[in-house]
Write a protein that holds these residues in place. Structure first.
Motif, PDB file in Angstrom:
ATOM      1  N   UNK A  62       0.854  -1.188   0.000  1.00 50.49           N
ATOM      2  CA  UNK A  62       0.000   0.000   0.000  1.00 50.49           C
ATOM      3  C   UNK A  62       0.892   1.240   0.000  1.00 50.49           C
ATOM      4  N   UNK A  63       0.560   2.207  -0.854  1.00 50.89           N
ATOM      5  CA  UNK A  63       1.327   3.449  -0.946  1.00 50.89           C
ATOM      6  C   UNK A  63       0.794   4.408   0.116  1.00 50.89           C
ATOM      7  N   UNK A  64       1.679   4.829   1.021  1.00 51.95           N
ATOM      8  CA  UNK A  64       1.282   5.688   2.135  1.00 51.95           C
ATOM      9  C   UNK A  64       1.985   7.033   2.047  1.00 51.95           C
ATOM     10  N   UNK A  65       1.423   8.026   2.734  1.00 48.50           N
ATOM     11  CA  UNK A  65       2.018   9.360   2.795  1.00 48.50           C
ATOM     12  C   UNK A  65       2.459   9.651   4.221  1.00 48.50           C
ATOM     13  N   UNK A  66       3.567  10.322   4.335  1.00 45.83           N
ATOM     14  CA  UNK A  66       4.035  10.890   5.605  1.00 45.83           C
ATOM     15  C   UNK A  66       3.794  10.082   6.848  1.00 45.83           C
ATOM     16  N   UNK A  69      -2.817   0.525  -4.284  1.00 42.61           N
ATOM     17  CA  UNK A  69      -2.331  -0.784  -3.870  1.00 42.61           C
ATOM     18  C   UNK A  69      -1.319  -1.274  -4.890  1.00 42.61           C
ATOM     19  N   UNK A  70      -0.285  -1.935  -4.410  1.00 42.38           N
ATOM     20  CA  UNK A  70       0.794  -2.409  -5.269  1.00 42.38           C
ATOM     21  C   UNK A  70       0.649  -3.903  -5.514  1.00 42.38           C
ATOM     22  N   UNK A  71       0.367  -4.251  -6.760  1.00 45.51           N
ATOM     23  CA  UNK A  71       0.216  -5.648  -7.180  1.00 45.51           C
ATOM     24  C   UNK A  71       1.005  -5.863  -8.458  1.00 45.51           C
ATOM     25  N   UNK A  72       1.300  -7.124  -8.764  1.00 47.52           N
ATOM     26  CA  UNK A  72       1.937  -7.452 -10.031  1.00 47.52           C
ATOM     27  C   UNK A  72       0.933  -7.265 -11.164  1.00 47.52           C
ATOM     28  N   UNK A  73       1.420  -6.956 -12.339  1.00 46.32           N
ATOM     29  CA  UNK A  73       0.567  -6.705 -13.500  1.00 46.32           C
ATOM     30  C   UNK A  73      -0.345  -7.892 -13.805  1.00 46.32           C
ATOM     31  N   UNK A  74       0.190  -9.106 -13.700  1.00 49.06           N
ATOM     32  CA  UNK A  74      -0.631 -10.287 -13.990  1.00 49.06           C
ATOM     33  C   UNK A  74      -1.752 -10.451 -12.961  1.00 49.06           C
ATOM     34  N   UNK A  75      -1.497 -10.073 -11.709  1.00 45.68           N
ATOM     35  CA  UNK A  75      -2.541 -10.130 -10.687  1.00 45.68           C
ATOM     36  C   UNK A  75      -3.632  -9.105 -10.987  1.00 45.68           C
ATOM     37  N   UNK A 104       6.873  -3.512   6.226  1.00 46.11           N
ATOM     38  CA  UNK A 104       6.000  -2.857   5.245  1.00 46.11           C
ATOM     39  C   UNK A 104       4.533  -3.144   5.554  1.00 46.11           C
ATOM     40  N   UNK A 105       3.688  -2.154   5.330  1.00 49.82           N
ATOM     41  CA  UNK A 105       2.247  -2.349   5.512  1.00 49.82           C
ATOM     42  C   UNK A 105       1.719  -3.125   4.314  1.00 49.82           C
ATOM     43  N   UNK A 106       0.956  -4.170   4.583  1.00 52.08           N
ATOM     44  CA  UNK A 106       0.379  -5.003   3.533  1.00 52.08           C
ATOM     45  C   UNK A 106      -1.127  -5.106   3.750  1.00 52.08           C
ATOM     46  N   UNK A 107      -1.858  -5.244   2.642  1.00 49.56           N
ATOM     47  CA  UNK A 107      -3.298  -5.421   2.699  1.00 49.56           C
ATOM     48  C   UNK A 107      -3.622  -6.747   2.036  1.00 49.56           C
TER      49      UNK A 107
END
Length: 154
Positions: free
Chosen positions: A29-33, A84-90, A116-119
């Motif tokens: 997950x992309x987070x700020x500050x 959210x950060x996932x692989x392209x195939x996902x 790292x924070x994961x969802x």
């Protein structure tokens, strides 16, 4: 929980009540500050959150991360949209499956893994009212059986 998963910080219990979860994916997950500091304190709520796909990217909406108390003017909007950060195939698999009627992407858990924070997001098919009642009946029956076995062992 998947193997190697870290500290569980938030869980969306209502998701499994409202959806049949057919497949799960772990996403960064992309987070700020100061958001990560609030997450580490457990100030997260996934209750009404959902994920959607836009321009080939997955975004988490309505996830409430409370502002960090010591964050002053550098704090963030608690309900902002987060990538959210996932692989392209996902992502392609999710796009294909969510085009089918009745499927949604629902966040299930938020946790810290290797710093790292994961969802954990799930591909869910919406339950009808009678499905929810059936699930509750099965849960109650299982609880009664466990209670009876426990009484029997005494």
């Amino acid at each position: 929980m998947p193997k190697g998963e870290g500290k569980l910080l938030a869980q969306n219990k209502k998701a499994r009540h409202d959806y049949f979860i057919e497949e799960t994916f772990e996403a960064g997950i992309v987070l700020q500050g100061t958001e990560i500091k609030s997450i580490r304190r457990g100030r997260v709520n996934l209750k009404d959150s959902f994920a959607r796909i836009s321009n080939g990217e997955v975004f988490l909406n309505n996830a409430h991360i409370s502002p960090y108390e010591e964050g002053n003017r550098y704090n963030h909007d608690p309900l902002r949209e987060r990538k959210l950060l996932l692989h392209k195939q996902q992502i392609n698999k999710l796009i294909g499956l969510t085009k089918q009627q009745g499927y949604s992407i629902v966040p299930l858990k938020l946790y810290i893994k290797d710093g790292y924070a994961k969802v954990l997001i799930g591909l869910g098919k919406g339950k009808k009212k009678y499905d929810k009642r059936e699930t509750l009946k099965k849960k109650d029956a299982k609880r009664e059986v466990a209670r009876a076995l426990k009484e029997r062992q005494r």
